[in-house]
Design an enzyme around this catalytic site. Structure first.
Site, PDB file in Angstrom:
ATOM      1  N   LYS A  18       0.641  -1.370  -0.165  1.00 32.46           N
ATOM      2  CA  LYS A  18       0.047  -0.309   0.264  1.00 32.46           C
ATOM      3  C   LYS A  18       1.177   1.416  -0.292  1.00 32.46           C
ATOM      4  CE  LYS A  18      -0.611   0.489   5.033  1.00 32.46           C
ATOM      5  NZ  LYS A  18       0.365   0.710   5.447  1.00 32.46           N
ATOM      6  N   ARG A 133      11.723  -9.504   3.850  1.00 32.95           N
ATOM      7  CA  ARG A 133      11.993  -8.512   3.708  1.00 32.95           C
ATOM      8  C   ARG A 133      13.398  -7.832   4.838  1.00 32.95           C
ATOM      9  NH1 ARG A 133       8.013  -4.430   6.301  1.00 32.95           N
ATOM     10  NH2 ARG A 133       8.277  -6.242   8.172  1.00 32.95           N
ATOM     11  N   ARG A 165      13.885  -7.955  10.145  1.00 31.08           N
ATOM     12  CA  ARG A 165      13.936  -7.952  11.141  1.00 31.08           C
ATOM     13  C   ARG A 165      13.017  -9.037  12.677  1.00 31.08           C
ATOM     14  NH1 ARG A 165       9.459  -3.440  10.744  1.00 31.08           N
ATOM     15  NH2 ARG A 165       8.223  -4.659  12.001  1.00 31.08           N
TER      16      ARG A 165
END
Ligand code: ZN
Length: 219
Positions: A18, A133, A165
């Site tokens: 988004k 990611r 992460r």
């Protein structure tokens, strides 16, 4: 609807793309792109009572900013945007309360949200996307392993170290996704009732997702 001062909202879980869509829309229609995360980071750096309070909440205590402060900061920021300028809200509102506040705010200005795009992707796809990611330690840019960078590469933007992460494991992603769904459903219903919600298939290529969104704005 007039495209010069439209107000759009993009909603979607992490990994739905988004943010990318919001950036592309901002560019195409010359909209002010509002990401609450950025507004708060900016505010937290200010040496004012409110700035110090936000800094303490988000940077030192790692807590969510309470609605009343969200409203205050959001309002202060959006009030600076000229009346005739279009806006895209990226990831905000986050709650039904915030949605109502934002509606009232624009109503007072004689404006309203025109369309709300919910970019949907399956849980499986979210996990697939977030597992690859990598984030830059220095500039915080998010990159995809195997697409934007390879293992052991440095950040292409600033040369910083890349890392995964800790909360990007499948188990934790699943938990976050469940929480997100619980929060977002009332919001989706709210905009559905206003006849503003458009559901977009976020599992398509970026360009196709963009085409679908733009198609709804231009007709
Ligand atoms: Zn970097």
């Amino acid at each position: 609807m007039s495209k010069s001062n439209i107000i759009l909202v993009v909603l979607g879980p992490q990994g739905s793309g988004k943010g990318t869509q919001a950036e592309m829309l901002a560019k195409k229609f010359n909209l002010t792109h509002i990401q609450t995360g950025n507004i708060f980071r900016e505010k937290a750096e200010e040496d004012t009572p409110l700035g110090r309070k936000i800094d303490r909440l988000i940077n030192k205590e790692g807590r969510l900013v309470p609605d009343e402060i969200v409203f205050q900061v959001w309002k202060e920021y959006v009030e600076k945007i000229p009346q005739g300028k279009g806006i895209i809200l990226d990831g905000n509102p986050r709650t039904l309360e915030q949605a109502k506040f934002i509606d009232n705010f624009f109503k007072e200005k004689g404006r309203e949200i025109n369309k709300v795009f919910y970019i949907g992707i399956s849980g499986e796809e979210t996990i697939k996307r977030l597992s690859v990611r990598r984030v830059c330690k220095d500039c915080k840019k998010s990159l995809r392993l195997g697409i934007d960078v390879e293992e052991s590469d440095k950040c292409p933007k600033c040369g910083g170290e890349l890392f995964q992460r800790e909360d990007d494991t499948p188990e934790r992603i699943k938990v976050r996704l469940d929480t997100y769904k619980e929060v977002i459903l009332p919001l989706v219903d709210y905009y559905k009732k206003q006849d503003k919600l458009v559901e977009i298939n976020g599992e398509q290529p970026i360009e196709k997702v963009f085409e679908d969104i733009v198609g709804c704005i231009e007709d």
